[in-house]
Structure formats: structure tokens, C-alpha cells
Design an enzyme around this catalytic site. Structure first.
Site, short mmCIF file in Angstrom:
data_model
loop_
_atom_site.label_atom_id
_atom_site.label_comp_id
_atom_site.label_asym_id
_atom_site.label_seq_id
_atom_site.Cartn_x
_atom_site.Cartn_y
_atom_site.Cartn_z
N CYS A 50 22.07 58.89 53.70
CA CYS A 50 21.35 59.47 52.56
C CYS A 50 21.80 60.91 52.36
O CYS A 50 21.73 61.72 53.27
CB CYS A 50 19.85 59.40 52.84
SG CYS A 50 18.85 60.40 51.74
N CYS A 106 18.94 63.24 45.35
CA CYS A 106 18.54 62.49 44.14
C CYS A 106 17.06 62.65 43.82
O CYS A 106 16.66 62.51 42.66
CB CYS A 106 18.85 61.02 44.31
SG CYS A 106 20.30 60.70 45.31
N THR A 123 12.48 63.74 52.10
CA THR A 123 13.93 63.65 52.23
C THR A 123 14.58 65.00 51.95
O THR A 123 14.39 65.56 50.87
CB THR A 123 14.45 62.59 51.24
OG1 THR A 123 13.82 61.35 51.54
CG2 THR A 123 15.96 62.42 51.32
N GLU A 167 14.44 63.53 57.15
CA GLU A 167 13.07 63.32 56.65
C GLU A 167 12.13 64.22 57.46
O GLU A 167 12.33 64.40 58.65
CB GLU A 167 12.65 61.86 56.82
CG GLU A 167 12.54 61.08 55.54
CD GLU A 167 13.88 60.64 54.98
OE1 GLU A 167 14.02 60.61 53.75
OE2 GLU A 167 14.79 60.34 55.75
N HIS A 198 13.94 56.71 40.46
CA HIS A 198 14.40 56.67 41.85
C HIS A 198 14.79 55.24 42.26
O HIS A 198 15.64 55.05 43.13
CB HIS A 198 13.35 57.27 42.78
CG HIS A 198 13.94 57.83 44.04
ND1 HIS A 198 15.06 58.62 44.05
CD2 HIS A 198 13.60 57.66 45.34
CE1 HIS A 198 15.37 58.94 45.30
NE2 HIS A 198 14.51 58.36 46.11
N TYR A 240 18.69 53.82 43.82
CA TYR A 240 19.03 52.97 44.96
C TYR A 240 20.11 51.94 44.62
O TYR A 240 20.76 51.40 45.51
CB TYR A 240 17.76 52.27 45.48
CG TYR A 240 16.97 53.14 46.43
CD1 TYR A 240 16.71 54.47 46.12
CD2 TYR A 240 16.50 52.65 47.64
CE1 TYR A 240 16.01 55.27 46.98
CE2 TYR A 240 15.79 53.45 48.51
CZ TYR A 240 15.55 54.76 48.19
OH TYR A 240 14.87 55.56 49.06
N CYS A 291 23.23 54.63 45.63
CA CYS A 291 23.48 55.14 46.98
C CYS A 291 23.59 54.02 48.01
O CYS A 291 24.45 54.04 48.89
CB CYS A 291 22.42 56.15 47.38
SG CYS A 291 20.82 55.44 47.81
N GLU A 299 14.90 52.78 54.63
CA GLU A 299 14.72 53.48 53.36
C GLU A 299 14.90 52.52 52.19
O GLU A 299 14.24 52.65 51.16
CB GLU A 299 15.72 54.64 53.27
CG GLU A 299 15.20 55.78 52.43
CD GLU A 299 16.13 56.98 52.47
OE1 GLU A 299 17.33 56.80 52.74
OE2 GLU A 299 15.65 58.09 52.21
FE1 SF4 Z 1 18.83 59.34 49.68
FE2 SF4 Z 1 19.53 57.29 48.16
FE3 SF4 Z 1 17.14 58.52 47.78
FE4 SF4 Z 1 19.51 59.68 47.11
S1 SF4 Z 1 18.59 57.83 46.21
S2 SF4 Z 1 17.79 60.64 48.17
S3 SF4 Z 1 20.83 59.00 48.78
S4 SF4 Z 1 17.83 57.35 49.59
FE FE Z 2 14.88 57.89 49.35
#
Ligand code: SF4
Ligand code: FE
Length: 516
Positions: free
Chosen positions: A101, A105, A192, A261, A296, A300, A303, A451
Site C-alpha cells: 500500500c 489515495c 493509512t 497503519e 475509495h 482498490y 492498487c 486490506e
Molecule cells: Fe493503500 Fe490501495 Fe488504499 Fe491506496 S487505495 S491507500 S494503495 S489500500
Molecule cells: Fe486502504
């Protein structure tokens, strides 16, 4: 300076007032020097580094909607569906590069969600939040800030509403209203990248009732504000990073990058008036949560696909080291891993391509498809990880430590007995197995698996949204019209009347905010 490079980012964090960070029972003197923090900061720094890179600059940057300048895409108010698509492509790129991660984001998603919500609030309630938030958005992109989007409250008894909790601090709330601002108390969980951030954007965690005004608070504050305490979250196998040197590098699986985290505690923290973007407007808490969550959930689809690319590359590599790359069942498993991973990417791209302009001017994803995307993310990476472990074999968890590899008494023996296919390096095979262990069971599994399950809301949260957005009543109209009518004319007429009926606004809709 609208854009920083990686070194300028690191220097800018070091210039903050000392953060109060507890880790392993100790208050850290220099949090940024700790191996857990340092490696997690490397992941965030990539978002700056690749923005300077000739090959990736175009994807990593955007033209500011506020100034027309070139800015980092992580500070951008999306201006088109192409922007939304590029966001997902950028996230895949970064997920490939760090295998974990990269933390940035949440702030981007919070930026776009609060921008839209403040606009709607002003329109409906005559408040003045949007102009204030535009200033924050401008400062964010001008300073190239990392913003920690702080939404998830600790929640205490999950069966009770915020105001019903025995301890009223289970949901972050306003405990004092002053003429020049508010004082907030509470805690945000799973934050995060919080310690790698410049600013924190606090948001409510759920829909609220009219008598829950104290919990309807959205505001920004510096990460080093007085009264904030961070307690660092431990991750599986993270101690393997502590030894330093070759042996611990080998055992860590990937010793360069990490996620981060933390539990973030706000102990009566003052927030000045000009940094408040919601203060008691309970009817907009749910809108903000839904907007943020959908953005968000789109993230996902980028990422985790990048992390999946690393998993697939690891499967193909270990198959070669093991001498089974040509076996048909291995090839088929790798095809299956790609199929699953690209399915997630397809969801991320689809919810972006089907996005639309909000009244505030920025673009929003197709919320139904974004929730479908995230629902798939709660499942498919686990299957990809299962296939990866299948291909890797049990040695992944029975490997001797890096110290045994370096010990002259055992090194020759391990070289001989851990060898794989002729012509491949035993050392590389061992390191690849550690990467796989890390990705599916170790520190990176926090990002790739857990996650995927709980980040951006646990699976049930997406099912609630899917059920709300799926228009099942309209689907019933199609089915009934076909079942009960016998000609093109009567079927069409039944569909038209049926749709009109189910789409007619109900009385309760009057209370639904503009973007809901
Ligand atoms: Fe982390 Fe993915 Fe959330 Fe971005 S979208 S903060 S990389 S878990
Ligand atoms: Fe996340």
C-alpha cells in the site's frame, strides 16, 4: 512550488514538529528513522518520484482544475472520466512498483468527496463551507501534501449508535464549541499513512441522526497538531525488518517497501474555524461517507491489481526456479490468476468510465460499479494468493532463516539441498519464496489481503450499497412486463408505465442530499 520530488517530500516530513508516536511500548525519538516507518515512507515517496519520471509523468500528474498548473494527480479534483481512469491506471502502476500500500489515495478520495459535499451543503443549507474547502484544496495541490483521510472511528459497541455508546468518545466528536473554532475528541482507527502525512482530513464515519450533531464534524488539521497521539499498528512478521543487513533483508521478503497503519487519538484537539468543513449538518454525513467510500472502492480496482501483478510475476518466477514452468496445470493456474486480476482491473476501469460530473464540477465514479469492484476485491486476491501458494510449494513456510544461509556451517548444505531447476540460482529461489511468503502471509499480506477485505469498508458495507443502487424494482418491471403481456406494443407500454411508477419520487426523497 506545486510539485515536490521524493527527497523534498522526505525533508518536508522531517520539518514537522515532533509527532507523538508510540511503537512497541516506546515513544519514538525519531519516528521517521524507525525501519517500519522508513520503509512505509519509501512507498509514499514513490508517488513523488514517478511524478518526476519522464516515462510516467503524464499519468502521475494532471492539470489543476483550480490554477491550470501541473500538479501531482494525488492532489487532483477529477475533471473527466479520463481522469478517473487515469487514477486507476496510476494506482496499478504504483502497486506494481512497491507490492504493497502506497498510502496516498485516501487523501485524494477524501479531497474529491469533501469538495462535492461542501458544495451540496452550501446549496441546500446556505452554509459557506465550499469556498473554505477550495482554499484547502488549493493549498493541498500547491504544497503537494499527503493528506490522511481520517474516517473510521473505533466504534465501540457495533450494535449501538454513536450517541448510545457507553463511552461517548467511541465516535470522534466536538466536545467544545468556541467562537474561533472547535475542540475534538475521539480516535480514528487503521489510519493509512498517518505518520507519513502533512495534514489530516477528519470526516464522520457513518450516517447520523439529527440529535447526533456533535459527531457531524469534517475538518482539517496538521499531522503534528498538539493533542494528537499515534500508536503504530504492528503487522505480521514486521520484526524481520529490524535486524538490518543481508540476513534480515532475505527474511523480510521485501525489505524496501511497506505499508503503514496507526491508531490516531485526538485528545481535545483545537481546530480553527477556517479549517472546518462540516459542523453539525448531520443530514450530509451519510452523503460524504457514501461519496468517499465509492471513490475509495474504485481505488482498490487499481492498487490491488498492481499488487496482483507482483503475485502473478512471483508465481511465474517460482515455477521456473522449481522447474515446472512448462507443466500444463501450472500454466493454467497462471492464466486463472491473470483472469481474476484483470477482472478487478475491468471493474476499476468500468466504474471510472461510467462516472459522471457532480454539481460541484468534479467527477464521480459509477457508485454501483465501484461497490461491485470492491466486493470482488474482498474475494479474488485471496484466490490469487491461494494459487500463488499452490505453485510456490510448502518450502515457502519451512525455509531456514537468512542467518542460516549466511552461516558458513550450513551455507554449503543449503546451497546444495535447496537448489531448484538446473541453471537457476538457489539464492534467487530462496528470495522469491520469501517474497511470496511476505505477499500472502507477511507484512505485504496486510495490504494485499486483509486490506482487500476490510479497507474502504468491509464486504457487508458494499452489499448494503449494491442493494440500495441495484434498482431491483425496475428489474421487476422488465420481468413482469415480459411475463404478463403478449405483443411488442403491450410489453413496451407496460415497461413505460411500470418504470414511471417505480421512478416517481417518493416523499422521503425530499430529504436526500443532491449527490446521493
Ligand atoms: Fe493503500 Fe490501495 Fe488504499 Fe491506496 S487505495 S491507500 S494503495 S489500500
Ligand atoms: Fe486502504
Amino acid at each position: 512550488m506545486a510539485m515536490m520530488n521524493a527527497q523534498q517530500y522526505r525533508d518536508s516530513l522531517a520539518r514537522r514538529k515532533p509527532l507523538k508516536v508510540y511503537l512497541d511500548g516506546k515513544l519514538l525519538d525519531d519516528p521517521l528513522a524507525h525501519p517500519y516507518v522508513r520503509t512505509s515512507m519509501n512507498s509514499v515517496a514513490l508517488t513523488y518520484e514517478l511524478a518526476q519520471d519522464a516515462e510516467h509523468r503524464q499519468l502521475m500528474t494532471a492539470r489543476s482544475a483550480l490554477t491550470g498548473e501541473t500538479i501531482n494527480r494525488f492532489c487532483h479534483l477529477h475533471q473527466s472520466t479520463e481522469d478517473l481512469i487515469n487514477k486507476v491506471r496510476m494506482q496499478r502502476l504504483l502497486g506494481q512498483r512497491c507490492g504493497t500500500c502506497f498510502q496516498r489515495c485516501v487523501g485524494l478520495d477524501a479531497l474529491n468527496a469533501v469538495f462535492a459535499t461542501t458544495f451540496d451543503m452550501d446549496r441546500r443549507l446556505g452554509t459557506g463551507y465550499h469556498a473554505r474547502f477550495r482554499k484547502f484544496a488549493l493549498a493541498m495541490e500547491q504544497n503537494d501534501w499527503i493528506v490522511d483521510g481520517a474516517m473510521t472511528d473505533v466504534k465501540g459497541d457495533r450494535g449501538k449508535r454513536p450517541s448510545e455508546q457507553q463511552d461517548q468518545d467511541m465516535y470522534l466528536r466536538v466536545v467544545e464549541r468556541r467562537r474561533d473554532g472547535v475542540v475534538i475528541r475521539g480516535a480514528k482507527a487503521h489510519q493509512t499513512g498517518a505518520i507519513n502525512s502533512h495534514m489530516v482530513l477528519v470526516m464522520p464515519t457513518a450516517s447520523l441522526k439529527p440529535d447526533e450533531k456533535d459527531y457531524a464534524i469534517t475538518c482539517a488539521l496538521p499531522a503534528d497538531a498538539d493533542g494528537i497521539t499515534y500508536v503504530y499498528g504492528r503487522q505480521s512478521c514486521d520484526e524481520r525488518k529490524l535486524g538490518g543487513g543481508e540476513a534480515s533483508d532475505m527474511d523480510a521478503g521485501s525489505s524496501t517497501y511497506g505499508g503503514q497503519e496507526a491508531l490516531m487519538i485526538f485528545d481535545d484537539v483545537f481546530v480553527p474555524e477556517d479549517m472546518i468543513f462540516m459542523n453539525g449538518e448531520t443530514e450530509f454525513a451519510g452523503t460524504l461517507v457514501d461519496l468517499f467510500a465509492s471513490y475509495h472502492r474504485q481505488s482498490y480496482g487499481g492498487c490491488k491489481v498492481g499488487n496482483g501483478d507482483v503475485a502473478i510475476g512471483a508465481a511465474a518466477s517460482i515455477a521456473e526456479y522449481n522447474g515446472v514452468a512448462k507443466a500444463s496445470h501450472i500454466k493454467d493456474k497462471i492464466v486463472e490468476m491473470n483472469h481474476l486480476n484483470e477482472t478487478l482491473f475491468a471493474c476499476g476501469i468500468a466504474c471510472s468510465a461510467n462516472g459522471a460530473k457532480l454539481p460541484a464540477g468534479n467527477f464521480f465514479v459509477d457508485a454501483l460499479l465501484a461497490n461491485v469492484c470492491k466486493q470482488n476485491v474482498t474475494r479474488l486476491p485471496y484466490e490469487i494468493a491461494r494459487l500463488l501458494q499452490d505453485i510456490a510449494g510448502g518450502l515457502m513456510v519451512t525455509l531456514p532463516s537468512g542467518k542460516d544461509w549466511l552461516n558458513p556451517a550450513t551455507r554449503e548444505l543449503l546451497q546444495k539441498y535447496l537448489a531448484g531447476a538446473a541453471g537457476t540460482s538457489t539464492y534467487e529461489r530462496v528470495r522469491m519464496l520469501r517474497l511470496i511468503e511476505n505477499l500472502t502471509m507477511g507484512r505485504a499480506a496486510v495490504a494485499y489481503l486483509t486490506e482487500s477485505m476490510h479497507g474502504a469498508g468491509s464486504p457487508q458495507a458494499q452489499r448494503v450499497l449494491i442493494s440500495r443502487l441495484a434498482k431491483v424494482e425496475e428489474k421487476k418491471v422488465y420481468a413482469k412486463s415480459l411475463a404478463l403481456n403478449n405483443s411488442v406494443e403491450t410489453v413496451e407500454a407496460a415497461i413505460r408505465t411500470g418504470l414511471q411508477k417505480v421512478r416517481a419520487p417518493k416523499k422521503a426523497d425530499a430529504a436526500v442530499p443532491v449527490t446521493a
